[in-house]
Design an enzyme around this catalytic site. Structure first.
Site, short mmCIF file in Angstrom:
data_model
loop_
_atom_site.label_atom_id
_atom_site.label_comp_id
_atom_site.label_asym_id
_atom_site.label_seq_id
_atom_site.Cartn_x
_atom_site.Cartn_y
_atom_site.Cartn_z
N CYS A 117 0.74 -1.25 0.10
CA CYS A 117 -0.08 0.12 0.19
C CYS A 117 0.74 1.18 0.20
O CYS A 117 0.57 2.36 -0.26
CB CYS A 117 -0.92 0.06 1.05
SG CYS A 117 -1.79 -1.35 1.09
N HIS A 257 -3.47 6.89 3.07
CA HIS A 257 -4.01 5.65 2.58
C HIS A 257 -5.12 5.42 3.05
O HIS A 257 -5.44 5.77 4.50
CB HIS A 257 -2.72 4.74 3.02
CG HIS A 257 -3.20 3.47 2.82
ND1 HIS A 257 -3.89 3.02 1.80
CD2 HIS A 257 -3.02 2.45 3.41
CE1 HIS A 257 -4.13 1.68 1.59
NE2 HIS A 257 -3.50 1.14 2.85
N ASN A 287 -10.18 -0.41 0.98
CA ASN A 287 -8.76 -0.33 0.75
C ASN A 287 -8.15 -1.03 -0.46
O ASN A 287 -8.25 -2.28 -0.72
CB ASN A 287 -7.92 -1.14 1.99
CG ASN A 287 -6.28 -1.07 1.82
OD1 ASN A 287 -5.72 -0.73 0.71
ND2 ASN A 287 -5.63 -1.60 3.02
C1 LIG Z 1 -9.39 -5.54 10.75
C2 LIG Z 1 -9.91 -4.58 11.56
C3 LIG Z 1 -10.82 -3.73 10.81
C4 LIG Z 1 -10.32 -5.29 12.64
O1 LIG Z 1 -11.08 -4.26 13.58
P1 LIG Z 1 -10.77 -4.69 15.21
O2 LIG Z 1 -11.53 -3.41 15.86
O3 LIG Z 1 -9.48 -4.50 15.40
O4 LIG Z 1 -11.69 -5.89 15.52
P2 LIG Z 1 -10.75 -7.10 16.19
O5 LIG Z 1 -9.64 -7.66 15.55
O6 LIG Z 1 -10.66 -6.66 17.56
O7 LIG Z 1 -12.04 -8.18 16.08
C5 LIG Z 1 -13.17 -8.09 16.87
C6 LIG Z 1 -14.22 -9.45 16.54
O8 LIG Z 1 -14.72 -8.92 15.27
C7 LIG Z 1 -14.74 -10.09 14.38
N1 LIG Z 1 -14.65 -9.89 13.19
C8 LIG Z 1 -13.90 -9.65 12.26
N2 LIG Z 1 -14.17 -9.42 10.80
C9 LIG Z 1 -15.44 -9.24 10.96
C10 LIG Z 1 -16.36 -8.94 10.10
N3 LIG Z 1 -16.26 -8.81 8.69
N4 LIG Z 1 -17.64 -8.94 10.61
C11 LIG Z 1 -17.91 -9.30 11.82
N5 LIG Z 1 -17.17 -9.36 12.95
C12 LIG Z 1 -15.92 -9.63 12.43
C13 LIG Z 1 -13.38 -11.01 14.93
O9 LIG Z 1 -13.63 -12.18 14.67
C14 LIG Z 1 -13.31 -10.52 16.18
O10 LIG Z 1 -14.23 -11.61 17.10
P3 LIG Z 1 -13.97 -12.19 18.32
O11 LIG Z 1 -13.60 -11.16 19.36
O12 LIG Z 1 -14.79 -13.04 18.85
O13 LIG Z 1 -12.48 -13.06 18.16
C15 LIG Z 1 -8.88 -3.81 12.11
O14 LIG Z 1 -7.89 -4.35 13.18
C16 LIG Z 1 -7.91 -3.02 10.99
O15 LIG Z 1 -8.50 -2.15 10.37
N6 LIG Z 1 -6.61 -3.29 11.02
C17 LIG Z 1 -6.03 -2.58 10.20
C18 LIG Z 1 -6.25 -3.34 8.81
C19 LIG Z 1 -5.32 -2.69 7.64
O16 LIG Z 1 -5.34 -1.32 7.59
N7 LIG Z 1 -4.72 -3.39 6.76
C20 LIG Z 1 -4.32 -2.87 5.32
C21 LIG Z 1 -2.78 -2.42 5.62
S1 LIG Z 1 -2.34 -1.78 4.02
#
Ligand SMILES: CC(C)(COP(=O)(O)OP(=O)(O)OC[C@H]1O[C@@H](n2cnc3c(N)ncnc32)[C@H](O)[C@@H]1OP(=O)(O)O)[C@@H](O)C(=O)NCCC(=O)NCCS
Length: 330
Positions: A117, A257, A287
């Protein structure tokens, strides 16, 4: 690099997203998720998905044609083509070479750049160096990705996050005082396994087993990537401003980004930026990896949000792990 040998800036812009839109409610039918979760955790409402016949070079081609048109240039006049992508059409030839042929840019050198990215900002830094030192007079820099091709649509942790698209710019000499003022590029290879595709390279070539084990899809440790993103968005932004001899109060437009609205908001808070100074389109495109910053930049330009002389700050982070930031006077 505050004092440049030859001022280099953006002289043409173009973007392209595929026609098909995948909404959050479409995803609700595919995996255990819901619109409320996706919007509140990421800010994403929909994303564009490439048609079966469309590859990364096809998206890049459409964006490139528009950029050439806006620069008033012909493809034959291009000196250099850099395509930043992690989803090349094929390993060999490079997507940049495929694009060079399709455009008829016979005189251009062409190569792909892999920095996930952050790839577009890495590409800007690379191309502007070539122009600054006089090796080339212009360059087409494209961020293009079809992440849908490496996304597991059975994995709710990743499939809601990504979309496809391409953003293109033409770089060339600009009047004194304009153009790129500074870059800050970096990598933290120790975090490589937080965002990776395990198979398909020389370490683990494709086999029936790797396909069965779903090792050709993108894996991500979302929580750890989130922490990395918030940290480097802050540090890279501060460093790139310092290198340009500017402060956060000088930013007219912030072009981050587009991975997650919460990451963008934390950067805006750190910079004391009001919403009108920040480009946000993660809701429409999700993204799009290397395409994310150029899609945001080009869209802002097309909407008339950028005036001559404005100071723009672009910053991105991604797999590698990598980051890249730049200050640009339009
Ligand atoms: C992926 C992301 C959105 C997850 O959000 P978060 O608030 O950190 O959520 P968590 O990882 O704490 O997960 C919370 C719960 O939601 C669940 N969950 C994950 N994806 C889900 C979805 N699409 N729908 C519903 N629930 C979901 C998980 O399984 C987890 O459940 P659990 O607590 O029972 O294990 C976030 O971590 C993120 O944006 N990370 C950076 C990603 C990024 O920028 N990537 C690209 C890099 S270039």
């Amino acid at each position: 690099m505050k004092q440049q040998l030859r001022p280099v800036g953006i002289i043409g812009t173009g973007k392209y997203v595929p026609e098909k839109i995948l909404t959050n409610s479409d995803l609700e039918k595919m995996v255990e998720t819901n619109d409320e979760w996706i919007v509140s955790r990421t800010g994403i409402r929909e994303r564009h998905i490439a048609a079966p016949h469309e590859a990364t070079s096809d998206l890049a081609y459409e964006a490139a044609l528009k950029a050439l048109d806006s620069a008033g240039m012909r493809a034959e006049d291009l000196d250099l083509i850099i395509v930043a992508t992690v989803t090349p059409d094929s390993t060999v030839p490079s997507t940049a070479c495929i694009l060079q042929d399709k455009l008829g840019a016979k005189g251009a050198a062409a190569f792909d750049l892999s920095a996930a990215c952050s790839g577009f900002v890495y590409g800007l830094a690379t191309a502007s160096g070539f122009i600054q030192n006089g090796m080339y007079n212009n360059a087409l820099v494209i961020g293009a990705d079809t992440l849908s091709r490496i996304t597991d649509y059975n994995d709710r942790n990743t499939c809601v996050l990504f979309g496809d698209g391409a953003g293109a710019v033409i770089l060339g000499e600009v009047p004194e005082g304009r153009g790129f003022q500074s870059f800050d590029l970096g990598a933290e290879g120790s975090g490589g396994s937080l965002l990776n595709i395990e198979a398909g390279g020389s370490r683990l070539p494709a086999s029936h087993q790797t396909i069965e084990d779903k090792k050709h899809f993108l894996y991500m440790n979302g929580r750890e990537v989130f922490k990395f993103a918030v940290r480097v968005m802050g540090t890279a932004t501060e460093r790139v401003l310092t290198k340009a001899g500017l402060g956060k109060e000088n930013i007219d437009l912030f072009v981050p980004h587009q991975a997650n609205i919460r990451i963008i908001q934390s950067a805006m808070q750190r910079l004391d930026l009001p919403p009108e100074k920040c480009v946000i389109n993660v809701d429409k495109y999700a993204n799009t990896s290397a395409a994310s910053i150029p899609l945001a930049l080009v869209e802002a330009a097309e909407e008339g949000r950028v005036k001559e002389g404005d100071t723009l700050l672009m910053v991105g982070f991604g797999g590698g792990l990598t980051w890249g930031a730049s200050v640009l006077i339009w």
